[in-house]
Design an enzyme around this catalytic site. Structure first.
Site, PDB file in Angstrom:
ATOM      1  N   GLY A  88       0.937  -1.342  -0.038  1.00  0.00           N
ATOM      2  CA  GLY A  88       0.102   0.144  -0.193  1.00  0.00           C
ATOM      3  C   GLY A  88       0.831   1.313   0.132  1.00  0.00           C
ATOM      4  O   GLY A  88       0.461   2.265  -0.630  1.00  0.00           O
ATOM      5  N   THR A  89       2.027   1.178   0.736  1.00  0.00           N
ATOM      6  CA  THR A  89       2.913   2.326   0.932  1.00  0.00           C
ATOM      7  C   THR A  89       3.446   2.889  -0.448  1.00  0.00           C
ATOM      8  O   THR A  89       3.391   4.004  -0.981  1.00  0.00           O
ATOM      9  CB  THR A  89       3.912   2.126   1.727  1.00  0.00           C
ATOM     10  OG1 THR A  89       3.618   1.640   3.057  1.00  0.00           O
ATOM     11  CG2 THR A  89       4.757   3.270   1.934  1.00  0.00           C
ATOM     12  N   ASN A 125      -7.377   3.894   9.268  1.00  0.00           N
ATOM     13  CA  ASN A 125      -7.296   2.745   9.982  1.00  0.00           C
ATOM     14  C   ASN A 125      -7.393   2.865  11.392  1.00  0.00           C
ATOM     15  O   ASN A 125      -7.299   1.704  12.127  1.00  0.00           O
ATOM     16  CB  ASN A 125      -5.554   2.541   9.586  1.00  0.00           C
ATOM     17  CG  ASN A 125      -4.797   3.835   9.800  1.00  0.00           C
ATOM     18  OD1 ASN A 125      -5.067   4.693   9.280  1.00  0.00           O
ATOM     19  ND2 ASN A 125      -3.765   3.459  10.550  1.00  0.00           N
ATOM     20  N   GLN A 146      -7.616   0.136   4.007  1.00  0.00           N
ATOM     21  CA  GLN A 146      -8.705  -0.152   5.042  1.00  0.00           C
ATOM     22  C   GLN A 146     -10.314  -0.332   4.629  1.00  0.00           C
ATOM     23  O   GLN A 146     -10.908  -1.246   5.251  1.00  0.00           O
ATOM     24  CB  GLN A 146      -8.615   0.566   6.243  1.00  0.00           C
ATOM     25  CG  GLN A 146      -7.330   0.626   7.062  1.00  0.00           C
ATOM     26  CD  GLN A 146      -7.081  -0.563   7.757  1.00  0.00           C
ATOM     27  OE1 GLN A 146      -7.751  -1.426   7.825  1.00  0.00           O
ATOM     28  NE2 GLN A 146      -5.877  -0.700   8.121  1.00  0.00           N
ATOM     29  N   GLY A 193      -2.528  -6.089   0.088  1.00  0.00           N
ATOM     30  CA  GLY A 193      -2.841  -7.448   0.079  1.00  0.00           C
ATOM     31  C   GLY A 193      -3.395  -7.888   1.514  1.00  0.00           C
ATOM     32  O   GLY A 193      -4.122  -8.665   1.726  1.00  0.00           O
ATOM     33  N   HIS A 194      -2.353  -7.632   2.378  1.00  0.00           N
ATOM     34  CA  HIS A 194      -2.469  -8.266   3.644  1.00  0.00           C
ATOM     35  C   HIS A 194      -3.450  -7.804   4.691  1.00  0.00           C
ATOM     36  O   HIS A 194      -3.810  -8.254   5.715  1.00  0.00           O
ATOM     37  CB  HIS A 194      -1.099  -8.323   4.433  1.00  0.00           C
ATOM     38  CG  HIS A 194      -0.651  -6.851   4.960  1.00  0.00           C
ATOM     39  ND1 HIS A 194      -0.785  -6.589   6.199  1.00  0.00           N
ATOM     40  CD2 HIS A 194      -0.124  -5.623   4.146  1.00  0.00           C
ATOM     41  CE1 HIS A 194      -0.244  -5.246   6.542  1.00  0.00           C
ATOM     42  NE2 HIS A 194       0.087  -4.677   5.200  1.00  0.00           N
ATOM     43  N   THR A 250      10.228  -7.666 -11.882  1.00  0.00           N
ATOM     44  CA  THR A 250       9.774  -9.126 -12.170  1.00  0.00           C
ATOM     45  C   THR A 250       8.454  -9.191 -11.220  1.00  0.00           C
ATOM     46  O   THR A 250       8.466  -9.032  -9.956  1.00  0.00           O
ATOM     47  CB  THR A 250      10.717  -9.960 -11.987  1.00  0.00           C
ATOM     48  OG1 THR A 250      11.725  -9.986 -12.946  1.00  0.00           O
ATOM     49  CG2 THR A 250      10.015 -11.606 -12.287  1.00  0.00           C
ATOM     50  N   CYS A 254       1.975   0.631  12.877  1.00  0.00           N
ATOM     51  CA  CYS A 254       3.306   1.568  12.432  1.00  0.00           C
ATOM     52  C   CYS A 254       3.588   2.496  13.318  1.00  0.00           C
ATOM     53  O   CYS A 254       4.810   2.933  13.459  1.00  0.00           O
ATOM     54  CB  CYS A 254       3.044   1.969  11.198  1.00  0.00           C
ATOM     55  SG  CYS A 254       2.095   0.784  10.070  1.00  0.00           S
TER      56      CYS A 254
HETATM   57  N1  PLP Z   1      -2.717   3.079   4.398  1.00  0.00           N
HETATM   58  C1  PLP Z   1      -3.278   2.457   5.633  1.00  0.00           C
HETATM   59  C2  PLP Z   1      -4.514   3.217   5.770  1.00  0.00           C
HETATM   60  C3  PLP Z   1      -2.835   1.470   6.303  1.00  0.00           C
HETATM   61  O1  PLP Z   1      -3.747   1.120   7.144  1.00  0.00           O
HETATM   62  C4  PLP Z   1      -1.663   0.777   5.789  1.00  0.00           C
HETATM   63  C5  PLP Z   1      -1.307  -0.173   6.753  1.00  0.00           C
HETATM   64  O2  PLP Z   1      -1.397  -0.254   7.837  1.00  0.00           O
HETATM   65  C6  PLP Z   1      -0.946   1.373   4.621  1.00  0.00           C
HETATM   66  C7  PLP Z   1      -1.517   2.216   4.024  1.00  0.00           C
HETATM   67  C8  PLP Z   1       0.336   0.813   4.371  1.00  0.00           C
HETATM   68  O3  PLP Z   1       0.126  -0.581   3.919  1.00  0.00           O
HETATM   69  P1  PLP Z   1       1.515  -1.342   3.464  1.00  0.00           P
HETATM   70  O4  PLP Z   1       1.742  -2.088   4.910  1.00  0.00           O
HETATM   71  O5  PLP Z   1       1.005  -2.578   2.538  1.00  0.00           O
HETATM   72  O6  PLP Z   1       2.524  -0.754   3.067  1.00  0.00           O
END
Ligand code: PLP
Length: 394
Positions: free
Chosen positions: A75-76, A157, A185, A206-207, A243, A331
């Site tokens: 996501g980041t 989140n 989220q 994905g997670h 890849t 985080c």
């Molecule tokens: N954005 C939100 C709202 C999240 O809750 C998170 C993960 O906690 C992320 C971004 C980051 O996702 P990733 O861990 O896949 O980088």
């Protein structure tokens, strides 16, 4: 080794259990089908076909076209790609609109734009009210001639509060401004149909939806100007070099089907369990309060403050019963600063420090809710006995 069977896992906004059917779909791509999807031979070609199927599964969940889906590493990466792409596409525009309650993936990127791009930027960070909601009037006033992009999360989140991004994207579009939403989220928990919106970019991880870690998606609306973040090979039609993480892409595709099939359960049974947990905690524990809007919220999230006690201490005591939750986002834990989200909402210091986020999934059961409701009052009472703040105030 401790398994999910031992834990009462209520930390699904941090990460989720891989669904067994997702793992099953992935495994052949870790041993039998190890070909490179870019290869000319049939052995690689069949992997390419499986990736195409996963792209369709993701697109179907979002109401998008497969060509609008780019696989990323997380996501980041998706968040960074969207925002930096807009700034590169419109170098004359130096204004970015976001909120004070974004995940660090957007918050810290936006705060570092000058260093990352070598240009000066103007950043508007929209305030939220005490319930964590945005003021649309203020948002409208913030949109300017030189606004390159708006980046507003679909759901928070920490509190689960849902923002009116569909309406906000429409307002941006009317002014020719690109709109990105971090929907990490929201996807899988609430219905999303991008074909009916003006959203240009959307991020997934994905997670968070019972898929694997280390895989993400950036949706880019057809026709949106786009500059790749990772420049390299021709993968993802030149929009993201490297890849492909094949097994994880297959897993994410299957996970999208899984959450689509479970969406009704998430919004009925899971929501009911969340409401029972929330009501039970608030009624049995004095000086406790809900953080976030009562209804404009994800069905799985309850963020509750227990005044005059420390979130970290609460978590340690919960851990003795193998109950997993979070005191803010995973985080940001590790720092003793109260959450930036709760501070932006004006939650008093003594309450912000004692906040616990319970985030459920379709794997939770009613028995687990009862177990947590049975254990929490004595955990909080025990800690308050030792708390100098509690003794001073009560
Ligand atoms: N954005 C939100 C709202 C999240 O809750 C998170 C993960 O906690 C992320 C971004 C980051 O996702 P990733 O861990 O896949 O980088």
């Amino acid at each position: 080794m401790m398994t999910h069977n031992d834990a009462v896992y209520m930390d699904n906004n941090a990460t989720t259990r891989i669904a067994p059917e997702v793992l099953e779909a992935m495994l052949p791509y870790l041993h039998d089908y190890y070909g490179n999807p870019s290869s000319m031979h049939r052995f690689g070609g069949q992997v390419g076909a499986a990736i195409s199927q996963a792209r369709k599964q993701v697109a179907d969940l979002l109401g998008a076209e497969p060509e609008e889906i780019i696989f990323t590493s997380c996501g980041t990466e998706s968040d960074s790609t969207a925002i930096l792409s807009a700034l590169q596409s419109f170098p004359e525009k130096r204004h970015v609109v976001t909120t004070r309650v974004e995940h660090p993936a957007v918050k810290n990127l936006c705060e570092n734009l000058d260093r990352l791009t070598g240009h000066k930027h103007r950043l508007t960070r929209l305030m939220v009210d005490a319930e964590g909601c945005l003021d649309l009037q203020k948002y409208e006033e913030s949109l300017a001639e030189d606004t390159a992009i708006v980046s507003v999360m679909w759901a928070n989140n920490e509190t689960g509060v849902i923002f009116p991004v569909v309406e906000m994207a429409r307002m941006a579009k009317e002014r020719g401004i690109l709109f990105h939403t971090d929907a990490v989220q929201a996807v899988g928990k609430i219905p999303i149909n991008l074909s009916e919106t003006d959203i240009d970019f959307l991020s997934i991880s994905g997670h968070k939806l019972h898929g694997p870690k280390g895989i993400g998606v950036l949706y880019v609306r057809r026709g949106t100007p786009f500059m790749p973040f990772l420049v390299g090979g021709h993968q993802e039609r030149g929009r993201r070099g490297g890849t492909e993480n094949v097994a994880s892409i297959i897993g994410l595709g299957r996970a999208c089907e899984f959450v689509a099939a479970n969406m009704a359960d998430e919004n009925s049974r899971v929501k009911k369990m969340r409401d029972k947990l929330e009501a039970g905690l608030l009624s049995s524990i004095p000086h406790s309060m809900l953080n976030g809007h009562k209804t404009d919220r994800l069905p799985n999230t309850a963020n509750i403050s227990f005044e005059y006690v420390e979130g970290e201490a609460i978590l340690l005591h919960m851990d003795q019963y193998n109950i997993c939750a979070s005191s803010g986002s995973a985080c940001t834990s590790g720092s003793l600063e109260p959450s930036h989200v709760l501070r932006a909402m004006g939650v008093p210091f003594t309450a912000a420090h004692g906040s616990i986020r319970y985030s459920l999934s379709v794997y939770n059961t009613e028995d687990e809710i009862d177990f947590v409701l049975e254990k929490m009052p004595s955990i909080i009472a025990g800690l308050r006995e030792m708390s100098p703040f509690w003794k001073a105030e009560v």
